[in-house]
Design a protein around this motif. Structure first.
Motif, PDB file in Angstrom:
ATOM      1  N   ALA A 285     -24.744  16.356  11.141  1.00 16.75           N
ATOM      2  CA  ALA A 285     -25.239  15.105  11.721  1.00 16.75           C
ATOM      3  C   ALA A 285     -24.242  14.516  12.718  1.00 16.75           C
ATOM      4  CB  ALA A 285     -25.534  14.099  10.611  1.00 16.75           C
ATOM      5  N   CYS A 286     -22.957  14.778  12.491  1.00 15.27           N
ATOM      6  CA  CYS A 286     -21.904  14.287  13.403  1.00 15.27           C
ATOM      7  C   CYS A 286     -21.614  15.284  14.529  1.00 15.27           C
ATOM      8  CB  CYS A 286     -20.622  14.010  12.628  1.00 15.27           C
ATOM      9  SG  CYS A 286     -20.783  12.694  11.400  1.00 15.27           S
ATOM     10  N   GLN A 287     -22.434  16.340  14.635  1.00 18.19           N
ATOM     11  CA  GLN A 287     -22.289  17.381  15.650  1.00 18.19           C
ATOM     12  C   GLN A 287     -20.965  18.141  15.535  1.00 18.19           C
ATOM     13  OE1 GLN A 287     -23.286  16.067  19.597  1.00 18.19           O
ATOM     14  NE2 GLN A 287     -25.079  14.929  18.906  1.00 18.19           N
ATOM     15  N   LEU A 288     -20.437  18.200  14.321  1.00 23.67           N
ATOM     16  CA  LEU A 288     -19.242  19.006  14.052  1.00 23.67           C
ATOM     17  C   LEU A 288     -19.727  20.381  13.591  1.00 23.67           C
ATOM     18  CD1 LEU A 288     -17.170  16.284  12.148  1.00 23.67           C
ATOM     19  CD2 LEU A 288     -16.919  16.982  14.544  1.00 23.67           C
ATOM     20  N   TRP A 289     -20.172  21.177  14.553  1.00 18.50           N
ATOM     21  CA  TRP A 289     -20.881  22.404  14.226  1.00 18.50           C
ATOM     22  C   TRP A 289     -20.017  23.391  13.454  1.00 18.50           C
ATOM     23  CZ3 TRP A 289     -24.948  20.004  15.160  1.00 18.50           C
ATOM     24  CH2 TRP A 289     -25.236  19.365  16.359  1.00 18.50           C
ATOM     25  N   THR A 290     -18.779  23.605  13.902  1.00 13.77           N
ATOM     26  CA  THR A 290     -17.914  24.586  13.233  1.00 13.77           C
ATOM     27  C   THR A 290     -17.612  24.160  11.805  1.00 13.77           C
ATOM     28  OG1 THR A 290     -16.922  25.250  15.335  1.00 13.77           O
ATOM     29  CG2 THR A 290     -15.697  25.780  13.340  1.00 13.77           C
ATOM     30  N   GLN A 291     -17.349  22.870  11.615  1.00 12.26           N
ATOM     31  CA  GLN A 291     -17.087  22.376  10.263  1.00 12.26           C
ATOM     32  C   GLN A 291     -18.307  22.581   9.374  1.00 12.26           C
ATOM     33  OE1 GLN A 291     -15.402  18.412  10.107  1.00 12.26           O
ATOM     34  NE2 GLN A 291     -16.159  18.082   8.032  1.00 12.26           N
ATOM     35  N   ALA A 292     -19.492  22.330   9.921  1.00 15.24           N
ATOM     36  CA  ALA A 292     -20.722  22.547   9.148  1.00 15.24           C
ATOM     37  C   ALA A 292     -20.879  24.022   8.788  1.00 15.24           C
ATOM     38  CB  ALA A 292     -21.924  22.057   9.946  1.00 15.24           C
ATOM     39  N   ILE A 293     -20.641  24.913   9.759  1.00 14.73           N
ATOM     40  CA  ILE A 293     -20.756  26.362   9.515  1.00 14.73           C
ATOM     41  C   ILE A 293     -19.802  26.798   8.413  1.00 14.73           C
ATOM     42  CG2 ILE A 293     -20.295  28.632  10.535  1.00 14.73           C
ATOM     43  CD1 ILE A 293     -21.343  27.395  13.214  1.00 14.73           C
ATOM     44  N   GLN A 294     -18.569  26.301   8.459  1.00 14.28           N
ATOM     45  CA  GLN A 294     -17.583  26.709   7.463  1.00 14.28           C
ATOM     46  C   GLN A 294     -17.977  26.230   6.069  1.00 14.28           C
ATOM     47  OE1 GLN A 294     -13.474  26.150   8.429  1.00 14.28           O
ATOM     48  NE2 GLN A 294     -13.599  27.513  10.182  1.00 14.28           N
ATOM     49  N   LEU A 295     -18.517  25.015   5.970  1.00 13.31           N
ATOM     50  CA  LEU A 295     -18.931  24.505   4.662  1.00 13.31           C
ATOM     51  C   LEU A 295     -20.145  25.272   4.136  1.00 13.31           C
ATOM     52  CD1 LEU A 295     -18.411  20.708   5.357  1.00 13.31           C
ATOM     53  CD2 LEU A 295     -17.249  22.027   3.575  1.00 13.31           C
ATOM     54  N   TYR A 296     -21.120  25.537   5.004  1.00 14.18           N
ATOM     55  CA  TYR A 296     -22.266  26.346   4.578  1.00 14.18           C
ATOM     56  C   TYR A 296     -21.808  27.736   4.141  1.00 14.18           C
ATOM     57  CZ  TYR A 296     -25.495  22.876   6.604  1.00 14.18           C
ATOM     58  OH  TYR A 296     -26.194  21.740   6.900  1.00 14.18           O
ATOM     59  N   SER A 297     -20.861  28.324   4.884  1.00  8.46           N
ATOM     60  CA  SER A 297     -20.363  29.661   4.542  1.00  8.46           C
ATOM     61  C   SER A 297     -19.673  29.658   3.186  1.00  8.46           C
ATOM     62  CB  SER A 297     -19.395  30.163   5.621  1.00  8.46           C
ATOM     63  OG  SER A 297     -20.050  30.306   6.866  1.00  8.46           O
ATOM     64  N   LYS A 298     -18.943  28.596   2.920  1.00  8.88           N
ATOM     65  CA  LYS A 298     -18.277  28.469   1.616  1.00  8.88           C
ATOM     66  C   LYS A 298     -19.312  28.442   0.491  1.00  8.88           C
ATOM     67  CE  LYS A 298     -14.746  25.551  -0.595  1.00  8.88           C
ATOM     68  NZ  LYS A 298     -13.938  24.316  -0.430  1.00  8.88           N
ATOM     69  N   ALA A 299     -20.410  27.713   0.733  1.00 10.40           N
ATOM     70  CA  ALA A 299     -21.464  27.634  -0.277  1.00 10.40           C
ATOM     71  C   ALA A 299     -22.222  28.958  -0.395  1.00 10.40           C
ATOM     72  CB  ALA A 299     -22.421  26.497   0.060  1.00 10.40           C
ATOM     73  N   VAL A 300     -22.457  29.615   0.741  1.00 10.09           N
ATOM     74  CA  VAL A 300     -23.172  30.896   0.731  1.00 10.09           C
ATOM     75  C   VAL A 300     -22.422  31.931  -0.093  1.00 10.09           C
ATOM     76  CG1 VAL A 300     -23.713  32.894   2.190  1.00 10.09           C
ATOM     77  CG2 VAL A 300     -24.498  30.620   2.864  1.00 10.09           C
ATOM     78  N   GLN A 301     -21.092  31.914  -0.002  1.00 13.18           N
ATOM     79  CA  GLN A 301     -20.312  32.889  -0.773  1.00 13.18           C
ATOM     80  C   GLN A 301     -20.546  32.711  -2.276  1.00 13.18           C
ATOM     81  OE1 GLN A 301     -16.076  32.393  -0.872  1.00 13.18           O
ATOM     82  NE2 GLN A 301     -15.679  34.570  -1.227  1.00 13.18           N
ATOM     83  N   LYS A 302     -20.732  31.459  -2.711  1.00 14.30           N
ATOM     84  CA  LYS A 302     -20.936  31.178  -4.139  1.00 14.30           C
ATOM     85  C   LYS A 302     -22.402  31.297  -4.547  1.00 14.30           C
ATOM     86  CE  LYS A 302     -16.592  30.095  -4.850  1.00 14.30           C
ATOM     87  NZ  LYS A 302     -15.715  30.954  -5.676  1.00 14.30           N
ATOM     88  N   ALA A 303     -23.310  31.093  -3.591  1.00 18.20           N
ATOM     89  CA  ALA A 303     -24.746  31.167  -3.894  1.00 18.20           C
ATOM     90  C   ALA A 303     -25.432  32.026  -2.839  1.00 18.20           C
ATOM     91  CB  ALA A 303     -25.346  29.763  -3.934  1.00 18.20           C
ATOM     92  N   PRO A 304     -25.234  33.344  -2.903  1.00 20.01           N
ATOM     93  CA  PRO A 304     -25.719  34.236  -1.833  1.00 20.01           C
ATOM     94  C   PRO A 304     -27.230  34.416  -1.805  1.00 20.01           C
ATOM     95  CG  PRO A 304     -24.757  35.515  -3.619  1.00 20.01           C
ATOM     96  CD  PRO A 304     -24.502  34.080  -3.951  1.00 20.01           C
ATOM     97  N   ASN A 305     -27.960  33.841  -2.756  1.00 22.37           N
ATOM     98  CA  ASN A 305     -29.415  34.008  -2.790  1.00 22.37           C
ATOM     99  C   ASN A 305     -30.150  32.692  -2.556  1.00 22.37           C
ATOM    100  OD1 ASN A 305     -29.343  36.826  -3.390  1.00 22.37           O
ATOM    101  ND2 ASN A 305     -28.827  36.322  -5.511  1.00 22.37           N
ATOM    102  N   ASN A 306     -29.482  31.748  -1.904  1.00 25.61           N
ATOM    103  CA  ASN A 306     -30.110  30.460  -1.623  1.00 25.61           C
ATOM    104  C   ASN A 306     -30.572  30.423  -0.172  1.00 25.61           C
ATOM    105  OD1 ASN A 306     -29.966  27.433  -0.693  1.00 25.61           O
ATOM    106  ND2 ASN A 306     -30.123  27.382  -2.936  1.00 25.61           N
ATOM    107  N   ALA A 307     -31.886  30.442   0.038  1.00 26.19           N
ATOM    108  CA  ALA A 307     -32.453  30.511   1.395  1.00 26.19           C
ATOM    109  C   ALA A 307     -32.102  29.292   2.229  1.00 26.19           C
ATOM    110  CB  ALA A 307     -33.967  30.668   1.309  1.00 26.19           C
ATOM    111  N   MET A 308     -32.033  28.123   1.596  1.00 29.15           N
ATOM    112  CA  MET A 308     -31.783  26.899   2.345  1.00 29.15           C
ATOM    113  C   MET A 308     -30.418  26.922   3.025  1.00 29.15           C
ATOM    114  SD  MET A 308     -31.893  22.968   0.979  1.00 29.15           S
ATOM    115  CE  MET A 308     -33.468  23.256   0.176  1.00 29.15           C
ATOM    116  N   LEU A 309     -29.424  27.472   2.341  1.00 29.67           N
ATOM    117  CA  LEU A 309     -28.075  27.526   2.925  1.00 29.67           C
ATOM    118  C   LEU A 309     -28.060  28.401   4.177  1.00 29.67           C
ATOM    119  CD1 LEU A 309     -25.912  27.862  -0.313  1.00 29.67           C
ATOM    120  CD2 LEU A 309     -26.173  25.834   1.130  1.00 29.67           C
TER     121      LEU A 309
END
Length: 658
Positions: A357-381
């Motif tokens: 929402a703050c247009q911090l795209w790289t920060q958003a990508i890194q946080l989503y990637s962190k979550a994806v590593q822990k939940a690799p079967n979540n489509a929303m991430l």
């Protein structure tokens, strides 16, 4: 300490996250008078060899910061590669240089004991293998990979691979490496986006058969000019979006070339620093085809014949497409329930959404990637990360977004936003007809969205592009697939090369932030015996460290006043040697916790990464001015992705993360 568990303990703990975050400069080794272009640890890790523009090689005791030996190598130009010969007791050192020569040195007597002058252009890399004593290989800009035998009765060099037979006279070999766990496999990086993996045994066996059939074929060559490599001897790897991007890069004088290749310690992964682009990791065990969209309604009816075999790949607009086994489901979609995230991952997702929402795209990508590593079967991430990639628009972001969209849809076939973003990604990647097909499919599945502002905008963009393409259709007739087309006789590509390229495998991970456009010897390496981290040099004088599994950038350090080219991790300690344009070798290790100041830490990692993306996409003249200290104007920090235009107006279907 000598028990069986010692090695496993060491591998797991010698490079850890707290150590990486405390990494700092320990010492500078001074002794060269020119750029230091290559570094090499011995097997034990108690010696470090360096080669330089000053044509000298120095052997250091890095643990005590001492120079043990310095000798002129006999080269008459810059040294680009230095290697200890295995099983020589660290006595034999091999160097390759810009004078097209390969020299062998005996360090005990400080003499050059053998000189090979078979290459006709600059020698860029030397490779050795523990299983092959007295044998080593070289890659040079004459397009040849040569094999050397130092046994007393047969000191000679032979052509192992001749890339010019496949790619024309202009191809240049830049780097090579041997798999540390299976020394029969050799990886080669050269001009263009493709990285080649060869089975040396199959080449040798093929050569012996050819020699029996035709004794007059060259005695000193493994490469039979009359016959291609045997089927299965070579496997190609490429980032799936690069072949299609190649014409655009060429028009902008942006050169794609693999500047460094290396295997992971366990030999299952291949890391490539792609000059003009990003760092890529390829999984050699679980290989995957490029994730390019395959039209569900236009699959083959007659089948395409390739090398005598029928291919099942779709062909559209002269581009060969791979499906990776994915196909959109037919019929109208119905919403399926989404698995809830654990509370701690839900918090990470919310933090990512706030960054978005703050247009911090790289920060958003890194946080989503962190979550994806822990939940690799979540489509929303995956869907949310795709949206962030599409907004950031760095090189390769739209292709990573496409991959995430496909993953989201495979996990949840009713993921509305992922379906729409997939169509937008295809359009941005220049697959215009495929984008239209995907958009039509989206409208059929989600009719309530068929007339949304986002759909209408993308429809207009696609139709405008198709109209523009039809005007230029005559120019492209008879050109063959865009990824394979040659521009002249000197770089003509053989049919065998075309087949190998079409069978290429895609990358697993991509690492962004550095810049690799100015030198063609820039390295990227695994850091840690379990390959937990990835390190790479950069044109901005920094070196970058990423977590391997999340691809998140965790540390940036200033390693040179100009450019960091070389990064060689110690074989068993959290200890890193780097070099570049400065005439010094720098040693890095975790600093004591009491040291609070570290002047070489680049705090604004995202700012440095954005600046490097702008640099990679800048006009060559602007880069020259930047190197001279002038500021590049006309490039904003928000869309550091080069020539990609802002997306047309989008409705809620694409903009907001879920």
């Amino acid at each position: 300490l000598q028990e069986r568990g010692a090695l496993g303990f060491e591998r797991h703990y010698h490079v850890t996250d707290p150590f990486i975050r405390r990494l700092g400069l320990e010492a500078e080794l001074q002794g060269h008078s020119g750029c230091v272009n290559c570094l090499e640890w011995n097997e034990k890790g108690d010696l470090l060899a360096s080669g330089s523009d000053d044509q000298h090689t120095i052997v250091w005791d890095p643990l005590h910061h001492k120079k043990l030996l310095s000798m002129h190598t006999g080269h008459t130009a810059n040294i680009f590669s230095v290697k200890f010969l295995p099983h020589s007791g660290d006595r034999i050192l091999i160097t390759g240089a810009a004078d097209s020569k390969v020299h062998v040195h005996d360090l005990t007597v400080k003499e050059t004991v053998h000189m090979f002058g078979d290459h006709t252009n600059r020698v860029k890399r030397i490779a050795t293998a523990p299983m092959w004593p007295n044998t080593f290989w070289s890659a040079a800009e004459d397009g040849l990979i040569r094999q050397y035998d130092l046994r007393e009765n047969s000191k000679r060099s032979e052509v192992l691979i001749d890339l010019t037979e496949y790619c024309g006279q202009l191809v240049e070999a830049k780097c090579l490496t041997v798999n540390p766990q299976d020394n029969n496999y050799l990886a080669v990086g050269a001009s263009g986006p493709f990285v080649r993996l060869y089975d040396i045994r199959m080449i040798h066996n093929h050569s012996r058969k050819s020699m029996k059939q035709s004794p007059s074929a060259g005695v000193h060559t493994f490469c039979d000019r009359q016959k291609p490599l045997p089927d299965g001897a070579a496997q190609y790897y490429v980032a799936g979006h690069l072949p299609v991007k190649l014409p655009d890069y060429n028009n902008r004088l942006r050169v794609l070339v693999a500047t460094y290749v290396t295997f992971s310690p366990d030999g299952t992964e291949l890391l490539v620093n792609m000059g003009g682009e990003q760092v890529y990791l390829f999984d050699l065990t679980y290989k995957q085809r490029p994730y390019t969209f395959l039209l569900p309604k236009k699959c083959h009816t007659s089948g395409e014949v390739q090398n005598g075999k029928t291919s099942t790949n779709g062909v559209s607009n002269g581009i060969h497409l791979h499906s990776n086994g994915f196909r959109l489901s037919e019929g109208r979609a119905h919403v399926s329930p989404q698995v809830e995230l654990p509370p701690y991952l839900e918090r990470i997702k919310q933090q990512a959404n706030e960054a978005f929402a703050c247009q911090l795209w790289t920060q958003a990508i890194q946080l989503y990637s962190k979550a994806v590593q822990k939940a690799p079967n979540n489509a929303m991430l995956y869907g949310n990360r795709a949206a962030a990639y599409m907004k950031r628009k760095w090189d390769g972001d739209h292709y990573d977004a496409l991959r995430d969209c496909l993953k989201a849809i495979s996990l949840n076939p009713c993921h509305l936003k992922a379906h729409f973003r997939l169509a937008r990604c295809l359009f941005e990647l220049k697959y215009v007809a495929e984008a239209l097909e995907c958009l039509d499919d989206f409208k059929g599945k989600f009719p309530e969205q068929a007339h949304s502002s986002a759909c209408d905008a993308l429809d207009r963009d696609i139709n405008a592009a198709l109209f523009s393409k039809s005007d230029n259709a005559e120019d492209k007739k008879g050109g063959g697939p865009i990824r394979l087309r040659a521009t002249g006789r000197k770089d003509s590509i053989s049919e065998d090369e075309m087949v190998l390229r079409e069978r290429s495998y895609d990358y697993k991970f991509r690492y962004c932030g550095h810049c690799n456009t100015t030198t063609d010897i820039k390295e990227a390496n695994f850091f840690g015996s379990n390959a937990q981290y990835i390190v790479s040099g950069s044109d901005d004088g920094s070196f970058f460290i990423w977590e391997k599994e999340t691809t998140n950038l965790v540390r940036v350090l200033q390693g040179d006043e100009s450019i960091v080219n070389c990064l060689q991790p110690h074989p068993s300690y959290c200890f890193l040697a780097t070099s570049g344009i400065d005439p010094v070798v720098r040693l890095w290790n975790p600093r004591p916790e009491s040291e609070t100041l570290n002047g070489r830490v680049v705090v604004d990692m995202e700012g440095a990464s954005q600046a490097n993306q702008r640099r990679m996409n800048a006009d060559p003249l602007e880069v020259m001015l930047l190197n001279m200290g002038y500021r590049i104007t006309g490039l904003t920090s928000g869309g550091a992705g080069g020539s990609d235009d802002e997306d047309s107006s989008e409705g809620q279907v694409q903009c907001r993360p879920s």
